[in-house]
Write a protein that holds these residues in place. Structure first.
Motif, PDB file in Angstrom:
ATOM      1  N   GLY A 117       0.852  -1.188   0.000  1.00 12.38           N
ATOM      2  CA  GLY A 117       0.000   0.000   0.000  1.00 12.38           C
ATOM      3  C   GLY A 117       0.881   1.229   0.000  1.00 12.38           C
ATOM      4  N   PRO A 118       1.543   1.525   1.116  1.00 14.91           N
ATOM      5  CA  PRO A 118       2.479   2.653   1.138  1.00 14.91           C
ATOM      6  C   PRO A 118       3.754   2.394   0.334  1.00 14.91           C
ATOM      7  N   THR A 119       4.154   1.125   0.195  1.00 17.24           N
ATOM      8  CA  THR A 119       5.383   0.789  -0.530  1.00 17.24           C
ATOM      9  C   THR A 119       5.162  -0.398  -1.461  1.00 17.24           C
ATOM     10  N   THR A 120       5.984  -0.454  -2.510  1.00 19.50           N
ATOM     11  CA  THR A 120       6.145  -1.658  -3.314  1.00 19.50           C
ATOM     12  C   THR A 120       7.463  -2.268  -2.866  1.00 19.50           C
ATOM     13  N   SER A 121       7.437  -3.548  -2.476  1.00 14.35           N
ATOM     14  CA  SER A 121       8.561  -4.130  -1.750  1.00 14.35           C
ATOM     15  C   SER A 121       8.975  -5.494  -2.278  1.00 14.35           C
ATOM     16  N   ASN A 138       5.181   4.433  -2.633  1.00  9.64           N
ATOM     17  CA  ASN A 138       4.177   4.485  -3.689  1.00  9.64           C
ATOM     18  C   ASN A 138       3.554   5.859  -3.865  1.00  9.64           C
ATOM     19  N   PHE A 139       3.889   6.791  -2.992  1.00  6.43           N
ATOM     20  CA  PHE A 139       3.316   8.135  -3.041  1.00  6.43           C
ATOM     21  C   PHE A 139       4.428   9.168  -2.956  1.00  6.43           C
ATOM     22  N   ALA A 140       4.336  10.201  -3.784  1.00  3.16           N
ATOM     23  CA  ALA A 140       5.342  11.263  -3.749  1.00  3.16           C
ATOM     24  C   ALA A 140       5.244  12.069  -2.460  1.00  3.16           C
ATOM     25  N   ASP A 141       4.036  12.247  -1.952  1.00  2.00           N
ATOM     26  CA  ASP A 141       3.801  13.022  -0.733  1.00  2.00           C
ATOM     27  C   ASP A 141       3.694  12.067   0.457  1.00  2.00           C
ATOM     28  N   PRO A 142       4.575  12.196   1.446  1.00  2.00           N
ATOM     29  CA  PRO A 142       4.506  11.307   2.618  1.00  2.00           C
ATOM     30  C   PRO A 142       3.150  11.329   3.317  1.00  2.00           C
ATOM     31  N   LYS A 171       5.713  -4.875 -17.534  1.00  2.00           N
ATOM     32  CA  LYS A 171       4.825  -3.704 -17.620  1.00  2.00           C
ATOM     33  C   LYS A 171       5.655  -2.418 -17.628  1.00  2.00           C
ATOM     34  N   TRP A 172       6.714  -2.392 -16.829  1.00  2.00           N
ATOM     35  CA  TRP A 172       7.625  -1.247 -16.792  1.00  2.00           C
ATOM     36  C   TRP A 172       8.281  -1.043 -18.154  1.00  2.00           C
ATOM     37  N   HIS A 173       8.734  -2.140 -18.775  1.00  2.00           N
ATOM     38  CA  HIS A 173       9.417  -2.041 -20.067  1.00  2.00           C
ATOM     39  C   HIS A 173       8.478  -1.635 -21.198  1.00  2.00           C
ATOM     40  N   THR A 174       7.170  -1.806 -21.007  1.00  2.00           N
ATOM     41  CA  THR A 174       6.223  -1.366 -22.040  1.00  2.00           C
ATOM     42  C   THR A 174       5.785   0.079 -21.838  1.00  2.00           C
ATOM     43  N   GLY A 175       6.358   0.748 -20.827  1.00  2.00           N
ATOM     44  CA  GLY A 175       6.113   2.177 -20.661  1.00  2.00           C
ATOM     45  C   GLY A 175       5.046   2.560 -19.661  1.00  2.00           C
ATOM     46  N   ALA A 176       4.651   1.645 -18.783  1.00  2.00           N
ATOM     47  CA  ALA A 176       3.659   1.985 -17.754  1.00  2.00           C
ATOM     48  C   ALA A 176       4.199   3.100 -16.868  1.00  2.00           C
ATOM     49  N   SER A 177       3.309   3.952 -16.408  1.00  2.00           N
ATOM     50  CA  SER A 177       3.706   5.065 -15.551  1.00  2.00           C
ATOM     51  C   SER A 177       4.045   4.560 -14.152  1.00  2.00           C
ATOM     52  N   ASP A 178       4.739   5.411 -13.391  1.00  2.00           N
ATOM     53  CA  ASP A 178       5.061   5.054 -12.000  1.00  2.00           C
ATOM     54  C   ASP A 178       3.791   4.801 -11.204  1.00  2.00           C
ATOM     55  N   ASP A 179       2.761   5.633 -11.428  1.00  2.00           N
ATOM     56  CA  ASP A 179       1.499   5.453 -10.701  1.00  2.00           C
ATOM     57  C   ASP A 179       0.864   4.101 -11.020  1.00  2.00           C
ATOM     58  N   GLU A 180       0.928   3.693 -12.299  1.00  2.00           N
ATOM     59  CA  GLU A 180       0.368   2.395 -12.680  1.00  2.00           C
ATOM     60  C   GLU A 180       1.156   1.262 -12.031  1.00  2.00           C
ATOM     61  N   LEU A 181       2.474   1.378 -12.055  1.00  2.00           N
ATOM     62  CA  LEU A 181       3.319   0.315 -11.512  1.00  2.00           C
ATOM     63  C   LEU A 181       3.171   0.175 -10.000  1.00  2.00           C
ATOM     64  N   CYS A 182       2.932   1.293  -9.325  1.00  2.00           N
ATOM     65  CA  CYS A 182       2.852   1.292  -7.859  1.00  2.00           C
ATOM     66  C   CYS A 182       1.441   1.104  -7.322  1.00  2.00           C
ATOM     67  N   ALA A 183       0.461   0.990  -8.206  1.00  2.00           N
ATOM     68  CA  ALA A 183      -0.925   0.850  -7.752  1.00  2.00           C
ATOM     69  C   ALA A 183      -1.140  -0.498  -7.077  1.00  2.00           C
ATOM     70  N   LEU A 184      -1.862  -0.492  -5.977  1.00  2.00           N
ATOM     71  CA  LEU A 184      -2.172  -1.729  -5.260  1.00  2.00           C
ATOM     72  C   LEU A 184      -2.938  -2.669  -6.185  1.00  2.00           C
ATOM     73  N   GLY A 185      -2.449  -3.893  -6.342  1.00  2.00           N
ATOM     74  CA  GLY A 185      -3.108  -4.874  -7.194  1.00  2.00           C
ATOM     75  C   GLY A 185      -2.482  -5.030  -8.565  1.00  2.00           C
ATOM     76  N   THR A 186      -1.546  -4.148  -8.944  1.00  2.00           N
ATOM     77  CA  THR A 186      -0.884  -4.283 -10.245  1.00  2.00           C
ATOM     78  C   THR A 186      -0.088  -5.585 -10.287  1.00  2.00           C
ATOM     79  N   CYS A 187      -0.338  -6.398 -11.324  1.00  2.00           N
ATOM     80  CA  CYS A 187       0.343  -7.689 -11.517  1.00  2.00           C
ATOM     81  C   CYS A 187       0.161  -8.619 -10.315  1.00  2.00           C
ATOM     82  N   ALA A 188      -0.998  -8.512  -9.668  1.00  2.00           N
ATOM     83  CA  ALA A 188      -1.263  -9.313  -8.471  1.00  2.00           C
ATOM     84  C   ALA A 188      -1.238 -10.802  -8.775  1.00  2.00           C
ATOM     85  N   THR A 189      -0.775 -11.585  -7.816  1.00  2.00           N
ATOM     86  CA  THR A 189      -0.755 -13.046  -7.946  1.00  2.00           C
ATOM     87  C   THR A 189      -1.981 -13.684  -7.320  1.00  2.00           C
ATOM     88  N   GLY A 190      -2.770 -12.905  -6.622  1.00  2.00           N
ATOM     89  CA  GLY A 190      -3.938 -13.454  -5.939  1.00  2.00           C
ATOM     90  C   GLY A 190      -3.684 -13.748  -4.478  1.00  2.00           C
TER      91      GLY A 190
END
Length: 198
Positions: A117-121, A138-142, A171-190
């Motif tokens: 949520g707060p971080t991608t780890s 995951n957020f520019a503003d603390p 997804k990063w190599h195809t040009g996804a934005s930082d917001d897309e990459l850091c969104a909760l659930g992106t590339c989720a495994t379940g």
């Protein structure tokens, strides 16, 4: 009054805090493998070594990690008190994913990939069983990151959502934005919980 409340500063007390965390020291049964692993992990350089100690650094600090040579020590196990993990932050998701790719190239793979949520780890386990976390905020503003802790989503799932690191890199190599990459659930495994938190 809780222990946390009793240590809170009042308005008239000045906080004096360290300005940085300087280094971490490990006691090692197999110091050689530990030094090699951490040098690969952080692209670090050896700055000192004798029969007892080794120091490495990855920046302008004289040493960031130190390793005691103690081959007589028993192996660490998961049923003991102590530090759970140490976390290191990267400036951008690109730095984190680039580090993942570099480490994968030298056969160092994460044991767990999760968006908290707060971080991608990405969590890694060193040769002697110590865990470290490589993360990006995951957020520019603390304040936005802090707000996650008060959200209903965090209340329902305070651990986060596991993700497929290779899928996130693709997804990063195809040009996804930082917001897309850091969104909760992106590339989720379940999955939502790692074994060390169950």
């Amino acid at each position: 009054m809780t222990a946390l409340q009793s240590t809170t500063l009042d308005a008239n007390t000045q906080r004096i805090a360290p300005f940085k965390m300087a280094h971490v020291v490990y006691r090692c049964a197999d110091r050689k493998s530990m030094v090699e692993w951490y040098c690969k992990m952080f692209q670090a350089r050896l700055v000192f070594e004798d029969d007892v100690l080794a120091f490495i650094t990855y920046d302008d600090e004289h040493h960031r990690l130190a390793f005691f040579n103690m081959p007589e020590l028993p192996k660490k196990n998961d049923n003991m008190v102590g530090v759970h993990h140490i976390a290191y932050s990267y400036q951008t998701i690109a730095e984190l994913l680039g580090t993942y790719e570099r480490l994968k190239g030298v056969d160092i793979l994460p044991s767990w990939a999760i968006n908290h949520g707060p971080t991608t780890s990405l969590y890694y386990r060193d040769p002697e069983g110590n865990d470290i976390e490589l993360q990006v905020d995951n957020f520019a503003d603390p304040a936005d990151a802090a707000a996650v802790f008060k959200s209903e989503i965090f209340k329902q799932n305070p651990i986060g959502v596991e993700f497929d690191a290779d899928a996130l890199v693709a997804k990063w190599h195809t040009g996804a934005s930082d917001d897309e990459l850091c969104a909760l659930g992106t590339c989720a495994t379940g999955e939502s919980l790692g074994p060390q938190f169950r």
